[in-house]
Write a protein that holds these residues in place. Structure first.
Motif, PDB file in Angstrom:
ATOM      1  N   CYS A 107       0.828  -1.207   0.000  1.00  0.00           N
ATOM      2  CA  CYS A 107       0.000   0.000   0.000  1.00  0.00           C
ATOM      3  C   CYS A 107       0.865   1.261   0.000  1.00  0.00           C
ATOM      4  N   THR A 108       2.008   1.212   0.692  1.00  0.00           N
ATOM      5  CA  THR A 108       2.931   2.347   0.679  1.00  0.00           C
ATOM      6  C   THR A 108       3.616   2.469  -0.674  1.00  0.00           C
ATOM      7  N   ALA A 109       3.953   1.341  -1.263  1.00  0.00           N
ATOM      8  CA  ALA A 109       4.588   1.359  -2.584  1.00  0.00           C
ATOM      9  C   ALA A 109       3.697   2.035  -3.613  1.00  0.00           C
ATOM     10  N   GLY A 110       2.382   1.894  -3.453  1.00  0.00           N
ATOM     11  CA  GLY A 110       1.461   2.535  -4.380  1.00  0.00           C
ATOM     12  C   GLY A 110       1.526   4.049  -4.321  1.00  0.00           C
ATOM     13  N   LEU A 111       1.820   4.602  -3.142  1.00  0.00           N
ATOM     14  CA  LEU A 111       1.964   6.053  -3.011  1.00  0.00           C
ATOM     15  C   LEU A 111       3.289   6.527  -3.595  1.00  0.00           C
ATOM     16  N   LEU A 112       4.342   5.735  -3.393  1.00  0.00           N
ATOM     17  CA  LEU A 112       5.666   6.125  -3.870  1.00  0.00           C
ATOM     18  C   LEU A 112       5.821   5.909  -5.371  1.00  0.00           C
ATOM     19  N   ASN A 113       4.965   5.083  -5.950  1.00  0.00           N
ATOM     20  CA  ASN A 113       4.943   4.920  -7.404  1.00  0.00           C
ATOM     21  C   ASN A 113       4.080   6.039  -7.982  1.00  0.00           C
ATOM     22  N   THR A 114       4.697   7.173  -8.206  1.00  0.00           N
ATOM     23  CA  THR A 114       3.952   8.395  -8.519  1.00  0.00           C
ATOM     24  C   THR A 114       3.450   8.473  -9.955  1.00  0.00           C
ATOM     25  N   SER A 115       3.853   7.546 -10.801  1.00  0.00           N
ATOM     26  CA  SER A 115       3.474   7.643 -12.215  1.00  0.00           C
ATOM     27  C   SER A 115       1.966   7.566 -12.416  1.00  0.00           C
ATOM     28  N   GLY A 116       1.273   6.959 -11.467  1.00  0.00           N
ATOM     29  CA  GLY A 116      -0.158   6.768 -11.646  1.00  0.00           C
ATOM     30  C   GLY A 116      -1.038   7.858 -11.073  1.00  0.00           C
ATOM     31  N   TRP A 117      -0.464   8.812 -10.320  1.00  0.00           N
ATOM     32  CA  TRP A 117      -1.363   9.778  -9.690  1.00  0.00           C
ATOM     33  C   TRP A 117      -0.887  11.228  -9.705  1.00  0.00           C
TER      34      TRP A 117
END
Length: 313
Positions: A247-257
């Motif tokens: 879930c944290t990785a999803g925030l740090l993967n900024t390409s999507g948001w």
């Protein structure tokens, strides 16, 4: 739930009761009876209550004394609170869930209580859960490789890496807002612009008397200046235990948001144990970044609110 949907539920149960009464009176030969049917069936109305938002729960509660007693059960408001905030359940809370729900959804934010004249606008990001008393605070959406070194000296860590690890945090549900305020809240006399603040707080903060009377104040953790063009103003708060979770990785993967270049609207993302924000900036000479924390006083001494502010130089 809309008013029409709420009214429909009431009408369904009223009609069901009317039909049942007619069957009881007119069908003397029928083996079907409704002696055990009660108009105010508690278990049934508890299930109905789980479908209602806070406003509709209040509307139902003022119908009569029976509904008031039912709806003011703390378990109903706990269910509504956790459902609407989409967070985990804490082990303990110090206030009634009805109070916590009202505090979270009454439209209030930190600048409703002080420095109202400095406030311009705000955006509710959402709620997340801090499970352990340590969190990573960062002005970048890329974490340093050596996290343990961030614990030793907060100000030095912030100056070197733009991040620090804050300890003694009150665990539980936290609410995140993005604030836009006027300077000189940041104490820089040369600034005539505005400041972006990632403002996160423990769910119970606004109910604490010591906060409301101004006894609890923010203290500086550290700050530094970025004296070059900054393309964006970012910030994040991450539960240290879940720093490597998906879930944290999803925030740090900024390409999507993140917003596209030239889009100046703030963007924010929240997960179960973290929150992050990012705003694209027009040409500038750099940023002044400031980290602050508010602690409860007395034997507790836990961090109950955190701010990461960014101001154009």
């Amino acid at each position: 739930m809309k008013d029409s949907a709420f009214s429909s539920i009431i009408l369904i149960f009223e009609e069901y009761y009317r039909i049942s009464e007619n069957i009881r009176k007119c069908s003397t030969r029928s083996s079907y009876t409704v002696e055990n049917f009660h108009r105010y069936e508690e278990d049934l109305w508890i299930e109905v209550a789980k479908c209602l938002d806070g406003k509709d729960l209040i509307r139902l509660a003022v119908t009569n004394r029976w509904f008031y007693r039912l709806i003011m059960e703390d378990s109903i408001w706990k269910y509504a609170c956790l459902r609407d905030m989409q967070v985990l359940s804490p082990h303990h809370v110090s206030f009634k869930w009805f109070q916590l729900y009202a505090s979270a959804f009454d439209g209030s934010h930190a600048y409703c209580f002080r420095q109202k004249e400095k406030h311009i606008d705000w955006m509710r990001i959402g709620a997340f859960f801090i499970e352990t008393p340590s969190a990573v605070l960062t002005e970048k959406l890329a974490l340093p490789s050596k996290l343990m070194e961030l614990e030793e000296d907060h100000n030095r860590a912030i100056q070197l890496s733009g991040a620090c690890i804050l300890t003694d945090i009150r665990t539980g549900i936290w609410i995140a807002d993005l604030q836009l305020v006027r300077c000189p809240v940041c104490n820089l006399n040369t600034c005539e612009g505005t400041m972006q603040i990632l403002d996160v707080r423990h769910l119970e903060l606004f109910l604490e008397e010591s906060f409301r009377n101004g006894s609890w104040q923010f203290e500086d953790i550290g700050s530094h200046r970025i004296e070059k063009q900054s393309n964006s103003a970012s910030g994040g708060v991450f539960d240290y235990k879940h720093i490597h979770s998906p879930c944290t990785a999803g925030l740090l993967n900024t390409s999507g948001w993140l917003a596209d270049p030239g889009d100046w609207q703030p963007r924010a993302r929240i997960s179960t144990h973290a929150v992050a924000v990012n705003t694209n900036l027009q040409p500038n000479d750099g940023l002044h970044v400031r980290f602050q924390a508010m602690r409860s006083k007395g034997s507790d001494g836990k961090v109950v609110s955190i701010r990461i502010s960014q101001q154009l130089i």
